[in-house]
Design an enzyme around this catalytic site. Structure first.
Site, short mmCIF file in Angstrom:
data_model
loop_
_atom_site.label_atom_id
_atom_site.label_comp_id
_atom_site.label_asym_id
_atom_site.label_seq_id
_atom_site.Cartn_x
_atom_site.Cartn_y
_atom_site.Cartn_z
N GLU A 124 0.82 -1.22 0.00
CA GLU A 124 0.00 0.00 0.00
C GLU A 124 0.85 1.27 0.00
O GLU A 124 0.78 2.08 0.93
CB GLU A 124 -0.92 0.02 1.22
N GLU B 70 -5.18 -8.64 0.96
CA GLU B 70 -5.76 -8.28 2.27
C GLU B 70 -7.23 -7.98 2.06
O GLU B 70 -7.62 -7.35 1.07
CB GLU B 70 -5.12 -7.03 2.89
#
Ligand code: BGP
Length: 458
Positions: A162, A360
Site C-alpha cells: 500500500e 488483504e
C-alpha cells in the site's frame, strides 16, 4: 450453493514485520514518533507492544498450519536487517528471517514477502525519507540484499505494501510521521516510491532469481454519486489520484496522461529526470496483490475551494455518504462486497487481466471479548464478511478474472498503526497480557474452507 475455487488457489493471511515482531535494534519512524507523541496512539500503546512473532514464530507457524494456510505474507523489516538503512547487515536478523522462511516452506506454507510495509528506518527519514533520491538508492540496495539472502527460497516478492498510505498519512492527512501537509511533497514521495519499486524490479530481473515480483496496492473503486457528468468527473479524478497513481506505472509502465496534466496545471508535479521514464517502464510486475477494504464514494464539490487552503485531492470532489450503506462502525469503513468483483473486472478489462490475488481483506472489530462463548470468540460477522466477499471473488473468477488467491488481514490480532489494539482483525485472538493465542470461530471456518477449497452458502 457450493463455491469451489481453482486448484492451487492461495489460501492464507497477511501480516507485517512492525505490527507483529516486537523490539528490534534499528529505529523506525514509528518508534521515533511514539516516543514523542504517545497520545497519537490508541490508549498510548506503541509499536513495541506486538504479538511477539520474534519470539513465537515457530509456534505461530504451527497455528498457520492449523488454519490450513498454504501461503502467508509478512514483511522483512528494513530497519531490523540494516539498522541504519544503508550500512552493515545485522546477522541476527538474517538468522531470524532464514528460520521463518525455512520453517514456512517446511510446513508447506509458501512465504510471500513484502520489502516495505510502512516502516521507514529512522536513519533514512532523517535524510528526508522518500523525498530524497538517496533513500531510493538505499532501498534498492536493501531489496537486492534481500533477494541475494532469501531469493532461493522466497518465490513471491512484493516491493511495497500500500505505497499510497505513507503518502496520504505522512504528507496529506496527518496520520503517519512526519505529519506534513503539502501536496507537492506528497507527489514527490509517491513518485520516488514508484522509482524505488522500479529499481527493485530491475535488480530482481537482473539477478535472474527463481520467483516473481510484484507490489501490493490498496485499490478503492471510486463510485460517483450519480451519472451526472460532474459526479462522474469527480470519481474519475479520485480514481486517478488514489488508484491509478500506482496502478498504471506498475502495470502499464507509465502514468496516466490526464493525471500528469492535472497536476501540472496546478504546479504540483515532482521533479523528474529524463531517464526516469525508462526506469518506470522497467518496473512492470508479474503479480499484483490487491488489498480491498472499502469503496470510495464521491460527488462533485458543493462549495468553492478556499484558495488559501493547502492544495488537496478534495479540491476536486466531496466524499459521498450513500444512504443505506453498510458500515463497519468500529473502523468507520463502508463494507461493499461487490467492490472486490469490480476491481477484478477493471483489471481484466483495462489492464490485460494480470495475475493477481486478494492480498488483504478484513474486518476490524472493537471489544470482541463480548462475543466469547465457551472460551472462544464466536465472530459470525467475520465469517459472513469473508464468505460474501469470496462469493463476489468467485463470480469474478468464473467470468475469467485472473485471481489466484485470497489472503485475510490478519492471522493473529496485531498492533495497528495509530489504532494499536482497538480493532481486532485476527483469525486468532491475542490476549495482550499473557500472549495466549486462541482460534476464533472464523479461524475454524477458514481452515475448513481452505481444506475443501470451497464453501457452501445460501
Ligand atoms: C492495511 C494495512 C495493514 C493493516 C490493515 C488494517 O491498510 O496494510 O497494515 O493495518 O490495513 O487497517 P487498520 O490497522 O488501520 O485498521
Amino acid at each position: 450453493m457450493k463455491y469451489a475455487f481453482p486448484d492451487n488457489f492461495w489460501w492464507g493471511s497477511a501480516s507485517s514485520a512492525l505490527q507483529t515482531e516486537g523490539a528490534r535494534e534499528g529505529e523506525t519512524t514509528w518508534d521515533y514518533w511514539f516516543a514523542r507523541e504517545p497520545n497519537r496512539f490508541h490508549n498510548g500503546v506503541g509499536p513495541q507492544q506486538t504479538s511477539t512473532f520474534y519470539q513465537h514464530w515457530k509456534t505461530d507457524i504451527q497455528l498457520l498450519k492449523q488454519l490450513n494456510h498454504n501461503s502467508f505474507r509478512t514483511s522483512i523489516s528494513w530497519a531490523r536487517l540494516i539498522p541504519d538503512g544503508i550500512g552493515e547487515v545485522n546477522p541476527e536478523a538474517v538468522d531470524f528471517y532464514n528460520q521463518v522462511i525455512d520453517e514456512l516452506n517446511e510446513q508447506g506454507i509458501t512465504p510471500f514477502i513484502t520489502l516495505f510495509h510502512f516502516d521507514m528506518p529512522m536513519a533514512m527519514q532523517e535524510i528526508g525519507g522518500w523525498e530524497n533520491r538517496d533513500v531510493v538508492d538505499a532501498y534498492a540496495r536493501y531489496a537486492q540484499i534481500c533477494f541475494e539472502l532469501f531469493g532461493d527460497r522466497v518465490l513471491h516478492w512484493f516491493t511495497f505494501n500500500e505505497p499510497i498510505v505513507p503518502v496520504e498519512g505522512g504528507y496529506l492527512y496527518d496520520f503517519h510521521y512526519p505529519n506534513v501537509v503539502d501536496f507537492r511533497r506528497a507527489a514527490t514521495v509517491a513518485y520516488h516510491t514508484v522509482l524505488a519499486h522500479a529499481k527493485a524490479v530491475q535488480a530482481y530481473r537482473a539477478g535472474h532469481y527463481a520467483g516473481e515480483i510484484g507490489i501490493v496496492l490498496n485499490l478503492t473503486p471510486s463510485y460517483p454519486r450519480s451519472q451526472n457528468p460532474a459526479d462522474v468527473k469527480a470519481a474519475h479524478i479520485a480514481d486517478l489520484m488514489f488508484n491509478r497513481s500506482f496502478l498504471d506505472p506498475v502495470l502499464r509502465g507509465e502514468y496516466p496522461a490526464d493525471l500528469v496534466a492535472l497536476l501540472k496545471s496546478y504546479d504540483q508535479l515532482p521533479a523528474c529526470k529524463p531517464e526516469d521514464g525508462f526506469l518506470i517502464a522497467e518496473g512492470k510486475i508479474d503479480l499484483l496483490g490487491v488489498n480491498y477494504y472499502q469503496p470510495r464514494r464521491v460527488k462533485c464539490r458543493d462549495s468553492a475551494v478556499n484558495p488559501q487552503a493547502p492544495f488537496m485531492p478534495e479540491w476536486f470532489f466531496d466524499s459521498y455518504e450513500m444512504p443505506g450503506r453498510k458500515m463497519n462502525p468500529y473502523r468507520g469503513w463502508e463494507i461493499y462486497e461487490p467492490g472486490i468483483y469490480d476491481i477484478l473486472v477493471n483489471l481484466r478489462d483495462n489492464y490485460g487481466n494480470p495475475r493477481c490475488f486478494i492480498s488483504e481483506n478484513g474486518m476490524g472489530v472493537e471489544n470482541e471479548q463480548r462475543f466469547i462463548e465457551n472460551g472462544q470468540i464466536n465472530d459470525q460477522y467475520r465469517i459472513e464478511f469473508i464468505s460474501e466477499h469470496l462469493a463476489w471473488l468467485h463470480k469474478g473468477i468464473s467470468e475469467g478474472c485472473n485471481c489466484l488467491g485470497y489472503h485475510m488481514w490478519t492471522f493473529i490480532d496485531n498492533w495497528s498503526w495509530c489504532n494499536a489494539y482497538k480493532n481486532r482483525y485476527g483469525f486468532i485472538q491475542l490476549d495482550l497480557e499473557t500472549q495466549k493465542r486462541t482460534i476464533k470461530k472464523s479461524g475454524e471456518w477458514f481452515a475448513a474452507t481452505a481444506l475443501n477449497n470451497s464453501f457452501d452458502k445460501e
